[in-house]
Design a protein around this motif. Sequence first.
Motif, PDB file in Angstrom:
ATOM      1  N   UNK A  16      30.314 -13.958  15.440  1.00 39.16           N
ATOM      2  CA  UNK A  16      30.908 -12.617  15.421  1.00 39.16           C
ATOM      3  C   UNK A  16      31.346 -12.368  13.983  1.00 39.16           C
ATOM      4  N   UNK A  17      30.390 -11.905  13.186  1.00 38.80           N
ATOM      5  CA  UNK A  17      30.677 -11.740  11.757  1.00 38.80           C
ATOM      6  C   UNK A  17      31.252 -10.373  11.426  1.00 38.80           C
ATOM      7  N   UNK A  18      31.568  -9.623  12.509  1.00 44.03           N
ATOM      8  CA  UNK A  18      32.175  -8.310  12.318  1.00 44.03           C
ATOM      9  C   UNK A  18      33.574  -8.467  11.740  1.00 44.03           C
ATOM     10  N   UNK A  19      33.870  -7.697  10.729  1.00 45.26           N
ATOM     11  CA  UNK A  19      35.222  -7.672  10.171  1.00 45.26           C
ATOM     12  C   UNK A  19      35.928  -6.431  10.677  1.00 45.26           C
ATOM     13  N   UNK A  20      36.940  -6.650  11.497  1.00 50.04           N
ATOM     14  CA  UNK A  20      37.701  -5.532  12.052  1.00 50.04           C
ATOM     15  C   UNK A  20      38.717  -5.095  11.005  1.00 50.04           C
TER      16      UNK A  20
ATOM     17  N   UNK B 187      39.200 -13.961  12.914  1.00 48.24           N
ATOM     18  CA  UNK B 187      40.607 -13.796  12.588  1.00 48.24           C
ATOM     19  C   UNK B 187      40.962 -12.327  12.309  1.00 48.24           C
ATOM     20  N   UNK B 188      39.959 -11.533  11.950  1.00 47.68           N
ATOM     21  CA  UNK B 188      40.228 -10.128  11.629  1.00 47.68           C
ATOM     22  C   UNK B 188      40.648  -9.324  12.852  1.00 47.68           C
ATOM     23  N   UNK B 189      40.515  -9.902  14.067  1.00 45.73           N
ATOM     24  CA  UNK B 189      41.004  -9.217  15.255  1.00 45.73           C
ATOM     25  C   UNK B 189      42.499  -8.938  15.175  1.00 45.73           C
ATOM     26  N   UNK B 190      43.189  -9.646  14.302  1.00 49.81           N
ATOM     27  CA  UNK B 190      44.623  -9.424  14.134  1.00 49.81           C
ATOM     28  C   UNK B 190      44.906  -8.011  13.642  1.00 49.81           C
ATOM     29  N   UNK B 191      43.873  -7.348  13.079  1.00 50.59           N
ATOM     30  CA  UNK B 191      44.044  -5.975  12.595  1.00 50.59           C
ATOM     31  C   UNK B 191      43.945  -4.930  13.712  1.00 50.59           C
TER      32      UNK B 191
ATOM     33  N   UNK C  61      21.951  -9.888  16.421  1.00 47.78           N
ATOM     34  CA  UNK C  61      23.362 -10.016  16.068  1.00 47.78           C
ATOM     35  C   UNK C  61      24.091  -8.683  16.227  1.00 47.78           C
ATOM     36  N   UNK C  62      25.393  -8.774  16.257  1.00 48.13           N
ATOM     37  CA  UNK C  62      26.225  -7.568  16.296  1.00 48.13           C
ATOM     38  C   UNK C  62      26.317  -7.020  14.877  1.00 48.13           C
ATOM     39  N   UNK C  63      25.990  -5.743  14.680  1.00 48.37           N
ATOM     40  CA  UNK C  63      26.084  -5.192  13.316  1.00 48.37           C
ATOM     41  C   UNK C  63      27.486  -5.396  12.739  1.00 48.37           C
ATOM     42  N   UNK C  64      27.533  -5.874  11.516  1.00 52.87           N
ATOM     43  CA  UNK C  64      28.811  -6.172  10.887  1.00 52.87           C
ATOM     44  C   UNK C  64      29.679  -4.919  10.735  1.00 52.87           C
ATOM     45  N   UNK C  65      29.036  -3.770  10.601  1.00 53.97           N
ATOM     46  CA  UNK C  65      29.779  -2.544  10.335  1.00 53.97           C
ATOM     47  C   UNK C  65      30.537  -2.020  11.552  1.00 53.97           C
ATOM     48  N   UNK C  66      30.279  -2.581  12.751  1.00 49.62           N
ATOM     49  CA  UNK C  66      30.926  -2.073  13.966  1.00 49.62           C
ATOM     50  C   UNK C  66      32.445  -2.120  13.836  1.00 49.62           C
ATOM     51  N   UNK C  67      32.948  -3.176  13.239  1.00 54.69           N
ATOM     52  CA  UNK C  67      34.392  -3.314  13.084  1.00 54.69           C
ATOM     53  C   UNK C  67      34.992  -2.326  12.112  1.00 54.69           C
ATOM     54  N   UNK C  68      34.138  -1.654  11.346  1.00 60.35           N
ATOM     55  CA  UNK C  68      34.629  -0.687  10.360  1.00 60.35           C
ATOM     56  C   UNK C  68      34.606   0.740  10.892  1.00 60.35           C
ATOM     57  N   UNK C  69      34.213   0.897  12.164  1.00 59.10           N
ATOM     58  CA  UNK C  69      34.212   2.236  12.777  1.00 59.10           C
ATOM     59  C   UNK C  69      35.634   2.539  13.245  1.00 59.10           C
TER      60      UNK C  69
END
Length: 862
Positions: free
Chosen positions: A520-524, A546-550, A494-502
């Motif tokens: 895609x459980x990454x939260x951007x 949906x967090x891609x909106x950020x 899986x894609x590490x969830x923390x990627x969206x927090x970089x």
Amino acid sequence: MDCLELVFLMLYTFLCQLALSSSLPHLCPEDQALALLQFKNMFTVNPNDSDYCYDISTGVDIQSYPRTLSWNNRTSCCSWDGVHCDETTGQVIELDLSCSQLQGKFHSNSSLFQLSNLKRLDLSFNNFTGSLISSRLGEFSSLTHLDLSHSSFTGLIPSEISHLSKLHVLRIGDLNELSLGPHNFELLLENLTQLRELNLNSVNISSTIPSNFSSHLAILTLYDTGLHGLLPERVFHLSDLEFLDLSYNPQLTVRFPTTKWNSSASLMKLYVHSVNIADRIPESFSHLTSLHELDMGYTNLSGPIPKPLWNLTNIESLDLDYNHLEGPIPQLPRFEKLKDLSLRNNNFDGGLEFLSFNRSWTQLEWLDFSSNSLTGPIPSNVSGLQNLEWLYLSSNNLNGSIPSWIFSLPSLIELDLRNNTFSGKIQEFKSKTLSVVSLQKNQLEGPIPNSLLNQSLFYLLLSHNNISGRISSSICNLKMLISLDLGSNNLEGTIPQCVGEMKENLWSLDLSNNSLSGTINTTFSIGNSFRAISLHGNKLTGKVPRSLINCKYLTLLDLGNNQLNDTFPNWLGYLSQLKILSLRSNKLHGPIKSSGNTNLFTRLQILDLSSNGFSGNLPESILGNLQAMKKIDESTRTPEYISDICYNYLTTITTKGQDYDSVRIVDSNMIINLSKNRFEGRIPSIIGDLVGLRTLNLSHNALEGHIPASFQNLSVLESLDLSSNKISGEIPQQLASLTFLEFLNLSHNHLVGCIPKGKQFDTFLNSSYQGNDGLRGFPLSIHCGGDDQLTTPAELDQQQEEEDSSMISWQGVLVGYGCGLVIGLSVIYIMWSTQYPAWFSRMDLKLERIITTRMKKHKKRY
């Protein structure tokens, strides 16, 4: 008290007063203090300006700070920061406000001109945007030092500068639009006979260099000034010359003296990048014993490295980039002081064995052999490069494993080995200073080393290899990372969830073409810096997060070729910077609903929703919002690429009937691909408003109705695919005006009538129209009325032969068809030859078509 004692007392008193007066600070005249305060108040202090400053004479970076903040009327101006006074008179004679974060307009009536005794004036590295250089500077007759560089002055440099006959230093080089009027360059050099340093970098001079100039010149820098003609040989015979920079003047011709130069003992820096060197490098170069830096890139040097350069034993930096040098790279054991060696973009071949023997390169910090034809492995027994910080060997034919000595370099900052055929594993790095690791397009395997995940990396680029394993969540430790490119490998999990927090710095994320799975459980997170995200070609499921909106800066989003199961994410339209959206080849479904918001997707240039399950009518509301496609950018003649940092390509593009992978995206590319869905209904005529469109693909749907005549407005359209639909009616004749159209596919529809003639339509093959039984005209065998006059005599003979052959082969069928048919044909022939009325003629044509159809049926039967 006798007379002698009185004399001693008076002398003692005088000496005490003299000593006391010399120890007191001199007060500057009140009018000059007032003039300085008025000058200060003309500008604001902006900490964001002058953030990049350096000492021009040494090249050393310096810190900017607001010098004028210390100025106030409670102290003598002679004590103010940047102000220096004459020790005897107290007059202000020096003003140094370099890197002072000043911002504002510099006016010709400035109070500065009241300081008539100035000898040194330095206003460099400030922001005077829009300000002209005042002609009143010529009034400072005592000036010996004038520096206006890097302060955003504009316009003509006034000729009055040439009145400053005492000048030793003149620096007006800038990055903005400054120019010298006709003959002013010659006037400047003729009058300023005391010059030691002249810096006019990036000033538009556009003239030849006159032969009459100061014999005291030690520094002459005329970088990118539009100089042309032949450089006077006298330049090389200036006995004090230390620094000569003529780079980026491609119309300037330099012919080096063949005899020993007068400056050969003093010249330390010579930059002639991108100038025209007239002859081969002469033997006189061997006498440049003091030369430390030499840049001869882009000067059309050919053959092996010129031998006179081998004798430059004190050389520290040698740049021969972008030439036509060839042969093996020789051993250069004499270069014991060499720090920077750059030979990129030449034709060097052979191996790198010489690295094993050049143990004297202990000072080497920069080594660049990129874009040559070097072959073989990198030697494993290399030593003596422990100070190496930058190593570039990309775009060669190097192979084998990457030797361990590279991974052991303790001070390595940047490593670029991309575009070779290296194999084996990436070892653990010993360096703690890495900022760039670029190993794309090799055959490397194994996992990503843990040592890479504990660095201050800006770029980690490992795509197009055979790297395997999972992506560790430790990758999120790379807080300084700008670009992460792991695409086209064998990564799984899986894609590490923390990627969206970089969110601090990460602009580009490419994990495409791997075997990543799960949702895609990454939260951007809010405040992220993403410009480009590509997860194309994996096994990802679930919904578009949906967090891609950020990701408010997002320019490119490619989620194609996965297993996403969702409806169309209309909310992506709120990303105001989005130019490229690819959701192709997923399980997206349902109608694309209208939001009624006309501000969605306004900057979109590429929209690819192909190979999904979308249904209903084409998304007319979205198509109407595509403002970026409603104009043709004709301002640039050369292609420019959409590029954010290092991500400038789309994984897959379909155009002109072909799929293309890893395509660089030209800024003028406007593409709509809605093919292979379940869209139905009519094609909206509003598409004709998208005049910048280059590719339109609506194939393999259930569209019906006519081809909109508004398509004639798509003047730069190169590819049109409407195949495999239910489109009816005629092909609009106006489409013949589309002179850029290279690919057309209208096959497998219900089109009728005549195919347009002329221009691009004369180049398309039968395959563009097959499966439309009602179409006639070139290139089909069924001709339209009026085609005969365009037929050549040779074609007429061929047609006659085909008709005769057809008549013979069908005689038996016609005889068996019966007497009634023969009589009918006879009557038709008589009517045709005697020119019966038009209504009867139309009836004749209809009957002819019926007969022709029946003949075809009989042909199939027999």
